[in-house]
Design a protein around this motif. Sequence first.
Motif, PDB file in Angstrom:
ATOM      1  N   ALA A  43       0.846  -1.201   0.000  1.00 43.77           N
ATOM      2  CA  ALA A  43       0.000   0.000   0.000  1.00 43.77           C
ATOM      3  C   ALA A  43       0.881   1.250   0.000  1.00 43.77           C
ATOM      4  CB  ALA A  43      -0.917  -0.006   1.224  1.00 43.77           C
ATOM      5  N   GLY A  44       0.505   2.211  -0.824  1.00 44.65           N
ATOM      6  CA  GLY A  44       1.248   3.475  -0.876  1.00 44.65           C
ATOM      7  C   GLY A  44       2.471   3.453  -1.766  1.00 44.65           C
ATOM      8  N   ALA A  45       2.740   2.308  -2.414  1.00 44.00           N
ATOM      9  CA  ALA A  45       3.943   2.205  -3.259  1.00 44.00           C
ATOM     10  C   ALA A  45       3.679   2.637  -4.706  1.00 44.00           C
ATOM     11  CB  ALA A  45       4.477   0.774  -3.233  1.00 44.00           C
ATOM     12  N   ASN A  46       2.433   3.075  -4.981  1.00 36.70           N
ATOM     13  CA  ASN A  46       2.076   3.593  -6.307  1.00 36.70           C
ATOM     14  C   ASN A  46       2.341   2.560  -7.405  1.00 36.70           C
ATOM     15  OD1 ASN A  46       0.966   5.660  -7.849  1.00 36.70           O
ATOM     16  ND2 ASN A  46       2.976   6.465  -8.437  1.00 36.70           N
ATOM     17  N   GLN A  47       1.935   1.321  -7.178  1.00 36.11           N
ATOM     18  CA  GLN A  47       2.197   0.245  -8.136  1.00 36.11           C
ATOM     19  C   GLN A  47       1.066   0.110  -9.158  1.00 36.11           C
ATOM     20  OE1 GLN A  47       2.725  -2.249  -4.658  1.00 36.11           O
ATOM     21  NE2 GLN A  47       4.466  -3.261  -5.630  1.00 36.11           N
ATOM     22  N   GLY A  51      -6.057  -6.799  -6.176  1.00 36.35           N
ATOM     23  CA  GLY A  51      -4.871  -5.959  -6.324  1.00 36.35           C
ATOM     24  C   GLY A  51      -5.126  -4.552  -5.817  1.00 36.35           C
ATOM     25  N   ARG A  52      -6.286  -4.030  -6.165  1.00 35.27           N
ATOM     26  CA  ARG A  52      -6.675  -2.697  -5.696  1.00 35.27           C
ATOM     27  C   ARG A  52      -6.873  -2.703  -4.172  1.00 35.27           C
ATOM     28  NH1 ARG A  52      -6.759   1.294  -8.421  1.00 35.27           N
ATOM     29  NH2 ARG A  52      -8.591   1.276  -9.729  1.00 35.27           N
ATOM     30  N   ARG A  83      -3.095   1.541  -9.559  1.00 34.95           N
ATOM     31  CA  ARG A  83      -3.664   1.476 -10.912  1.00 34.95           C
ATOM     32  C   ARG A  83      -3.782   0.014 -11.333  1.00 34.95           C
ATOM     33  NH1 ARG A  83      -5.187   4.731 -14.639  1.00 34.95           N
ATOM     34  NH2 ARG A  83      -5.008   4.294 -16.866  1.00 34.95           N
ATOM     35  N   VAL A  84      -4.951  -0.353 -11.879  1.00 33.39           N
ATOM     36  CA  VAL A  84      -5.194  -1.727 -12.320  1.00 33.39           C
ATOM     37  C   VAL A  84      -5.763  -1.698 -13.735  1.00 33.39           C
ATOM     38  CG1 VAL A  84      -6.435  -3.881 -11.874  1.00 33.39           C
ATOM     39  CG2 VAL A  84      -5.648  -2.489  -9.944  1.00 33.39           C
ATOM     40  N   ASP A  88       4.314  -2.841 -12.698  1.00 32.00           N
ATOM     41  CA  ASP A  88       5.028  -3.344 -11.508  1.00 32.00           C
ATOM     42  C   ASP A  88       4.639  -4.775 -11.143  1.00 32.00           C
ATOM     43  OD1 ASP A  88       6.360  -0.769 -10.759  1.00 32.00           O
ATOM     44  OD2 ASP A  88       4.272  -0.121 -10.635  1.00 32.00           O
ATOM     45  N   VAL A  89       3.361  -5.106 -11.370  1.00 31.76           N
ATOM     46  CA  VAL A  89       2.857  -6.436 -11.023  1.00 31.76           C
ATOM     47  C   VAL A  89       2.013  -6.926 -12.197  1.00 31.76           C
ATOM     48  CG1 VAL A  89       1.542  -7.820  -9.353  1.00 31.76           C
ATOM     49  CG2 VAL A  89       2.694  -5.726  -8.597  1.00 31.76           C
TER      50      VAL A  89
END
Length: 347
Positions: free
Chosen positions: A152-156, A175-176, A182-183, A226-227
């Motif tokens: 959380a908070g890592a802007n992924q 994920g959200r 962003r997804v 990122d993921v």
Amino acid sequence: MIIQRVVLNSRPGKNGVPVAENFRLEQSTIADTVQAGQVRVKTLYLSVDPYMRCRMNEDTGSDYLRPWQLSEVADGGGIGVVEESRHHNLAKGDFVTSFTWPWQTAAILDGDSLQKLEPQLVNGRLSYFLGAAGITGLTALLGIREKGHVAAGANQTMVVSGAAGACGSLAGQIGRLEGCSRVVGIAGTDEKCSILVQEMGFDAAINYKKGDVAKQLRELCPGGVDVYFDNVGGDISDTVISQMNQNSHIILCGQISQYNKDVPYPPPLPPDTEKIQKEKNITRERFLVLNYMDKQEASVLQLCQWIQEGKLKVRETVVEGLASMGAAFQSMMNGGNIGKQIVSISN
């Protein structure tokens, strides 16, 4: 007692495409008496899933999946109600589930092989225990927690392929909930893309059958990926991997684009993609949810809580009747489902 059952009629061949005719509906019988430790169950819901494609081959290519045998009853995730019990922990009227439920209208099963269900956990929607509150939801949640390194908070930014399927539609939402900022989903029809954005809360969705996927991905994920929750493999995954960031993570959930090909699992990446993966230090480890069953109970409770709170939206594609098993399997393998493909056997 006379029942109906579905058996494996023929094998599609390792490189073949499965069709409904690979399965056969037939009449059979089960014993009239229940032995000590057993229960007689009426089948309510059965699940068809992509992993079953491997079970149609003589060799599944996996040490934890056994092949279905010709002219023998198929099996998989199922839910039913106990009609007669000689098991100390199960009573008439209990709802139960198993990963190895026979594809038949009724069965006599070993009570120890069954898990009792609590319908109130899913607002009475029993079939959710085959999907969002079952192995599918566990795969999405534990895949993200164990292999996604979401913080959380890592802007992924997360990308999900096969995003409108049973697992993908949950994975994007989870994920959200777990902290991605962003997804973006990838799916195969405009209808699916619309549902992902309007119902499931994805920021955007790409129809991979239209336009330039790489170009759209660059526009929708300007900071890179990122993921990546990978349900499909193949060309789509090569495109996503080419836009992933340094030290990013692939959650290797499934490779449905490769299941009708005689290749190892997980399939090797093409040389150019593998080069990117190594240079960017992208993790791509096989994920098998069965290795995390110590976390099953707490994870299912988390999924049920999200469902009850309306934070996890659940979609199902339901067809009626045991005779529909083969057609439902064929449709699911071809992307005909939105969310979890379920076959309703009896009310």
